[in-house]
Write a protein that holds these residues in place. Sequence first.
Motif, mmCIF file in Angstrom:
data_model
loop_
_atom_site.group_PDB
_atom_site.id
_atom_site.type_symbol
_atom_site.label_atom_id
_atom_site.label_comp_id
_atom_site.label_asym_id
_atom_site.label_seq_id
_atom_site.Cartn_x
_atom_site.Cartn_y
_atom_site.Cartn_z
ATOM 1 N N PRO A 39 -0.587 6.286 88.670
ATOM 2 C CA PRO A 39 -0.134 5.044 89.301
ATOM 3 C C PRO A 39 1.258 5.083 89.914
ATOM 4 N N HIS A 40 1.995 6.181 89.789
ATOM 5 C CA HIS A 40 3.386 6.202 90.226
ATOM 6 C C HIS A 40 3.525 6.557 91.707
ATOM 7 N N PRO A 41 4.681 6.239 92.313
ATOM 8 C CA PRO A 41 4.900 6.560 93.726
ATOM 9 C C PRO A 41 4.931 8.066 93.986
ATOM 10 N N THR A 95 -1.282 8.633 82.771
ATOM 11 C CA THR A 95 -0.583 7.353 82.650
ATOM 12 C C THR A 95 0.083 7.310 81.285
ATOM 13 N N GLY A 96 0.846 6.237 81.048
ATOM 14 C CA GLY A 96 1.653 6.174 79.844
ATOM 15 C C GLY A 96 0.831 6.106 78.569
ATOM 16 N N ASN A 97 1.382 6.679 77.514
ATOM 17 C CA ASN A 97 0.745 6.675 76.205
ATOM 18 C C ASN A 97 0.281 5.288 75.757
ATOM 19 N N PRO A 98 1.051 4.212 76.026
ATOM 20 C CA PRO A 98 0.624 2.895 75.550
ATOM 21 C C PRO A 98 -0.765 2.479 76.008
ATOM 22 N N PHE A 99 -1.213 2.972 77.152
ATOM 23 C CA PHE A 99 -2.521 2.577 77.662
ATOM 24 C C PHE A 99 -3.671 3.292 76.947
ATOM 25 N N PHE A 100 -3.353 4.274 76.123
ATOM 26 C CA PHE A 100 -4.392 5.013 75.399
ATOM 27 C C PHE A 100 -4.544 4.547 73.950
ATOM 28 N N THR A 101 -3.640 3.696 73.479
ATOM 29 C CA THR A 101 -3.633 3.369 72.054
ATOM 30 C C THR A 101 -4.825 2.513 71.631
ATOM 31 N N GLY A 102 -5.497 1.863 72.584
ATOM 32 C CA GLY A 102 -6.713 1.156 72.234
ATOM 33 C C GLY A 102 -7.842 2.108 71.870
ATOM 34 N N PRO A 243 0.043 11.195 78.300
ATOM 35 C CA PRO A 243 -0.992 12.226 78.225
ATOM 36 C C PRO A 243 -1.651 12.474 79.586
ATOM 37 N N LEU A 244 -1.786 13.737 79.919
ATOM 38 C CA LEU A 244 -2.586 14.140 81.080
ATOM 39 C C LEU A 244 -3.981 14.445 80.547
ATOM 40 N N VAL A 245 -4.964 13.644 80.951
ATOM 41 C CA VAL A 245 -6.298 13.758 80.358
ATOM 42 C C VAL A 245 -7.341 14.127 81.404
ATOM 43 N N MET A 246 -8.396 14.749 80.919
ATOM 44 C CA MET A 246 -9.508 15.165 81.765
ATOM 45 C C MET A 246 -10.808 14.721 81.116
#
Length: 333
Positions: A39-41, A95-102, A243-246
């Motif tokens: 999501p970053h520029p 994207t940022g770690n906070p978005f993965f905590t769910g 995290p960079l995830v695949m």
Amino acid sequence: MLRLDRRTFLATGAAALAAAGAGSRALAQAPIKLRFGHPHPEVDSWHRAGLRFAELVKEKTGGSVIVEVYANGALGNDQTMIAGTRGGTLDLCLTGNPFFTGLAPQLNVLDLPYLFHDRAHVARVLDGPIGNELRAQLEPSGLKALATWEVGWRNVTNNRRAVTVPADMKGLKIRTTPNPAHIEAFKLLGAVPTPMAFTELFTALEMGSIDGQENPVTLILNAKFYEVQKNLSLTKHAFTTAPLVMNKAKFDGLTEAQRGAILAAAAEAATIQRQMNVDAEGTSLAALKEHGMKVVETVDIPAFRAIVADKVKADFIAKFGPTLPEQIAAAAS
């Protein structure tokens, strides 16, 4: 009637088989293309390191795997890209770690306020057994975490007043991530935390639907938040990892050599990306001042820490036990 002698027939047949074989080999050797969204520029370290990651993957796989990098949320916002990567409509996302905590609630430990002492502490955690354990927790959700990059030290901006002490936070409507640790910390400070996707943030600030946000100075500059925010306070209240995830099925379907190459490229690019942020922090702060932001550098950090650190950590321990916070604390030196 046209008659073919035996030699002509055999030669024609051999040529046809050779052509078919060449076509099969061409198909077999066609590179695997992977789409990678964030999501970053484009000027941000995520994109620049993402392009370097793509180069490394191509080099290390001998061109058998090609990564295409898409910035600015072109492939969706934070949650959309995570869902797409889980479902296989997108191959990689960052994207940022906070978005993965769910998906993996214990990842929330990395977002506890004032958890890390310095970047060396961060690296020991992310690149060691703790980081490996936390990344593995995403696999049941269909994600293979290749490496952990960073967002950096978070700082508060807002349009209402300079923030120097915790009391200055009262009543400010601040965009946060959806992470429980971030939300609880801002509630304790008397602010009104408002979770929101990064791709929606600039517009919300511009429209005045929120008062401010919290991010590293590098991203505040790269996202041009200085155009819609007046005050910046160097609270450094949390360090955000990424995290960079695949898609795990896609990763598992590669050859062993390709998997190893991608993991190595992701780790190498993580080191590059973190250094990019280190190099840019000082110049980013100077640029924000030049753009007219009023910067509070003498924030009463001990007062902020006293309100949020122990309480938010205690909430995490009540849910998951003390092991991870203790291990991270032990990695400080």
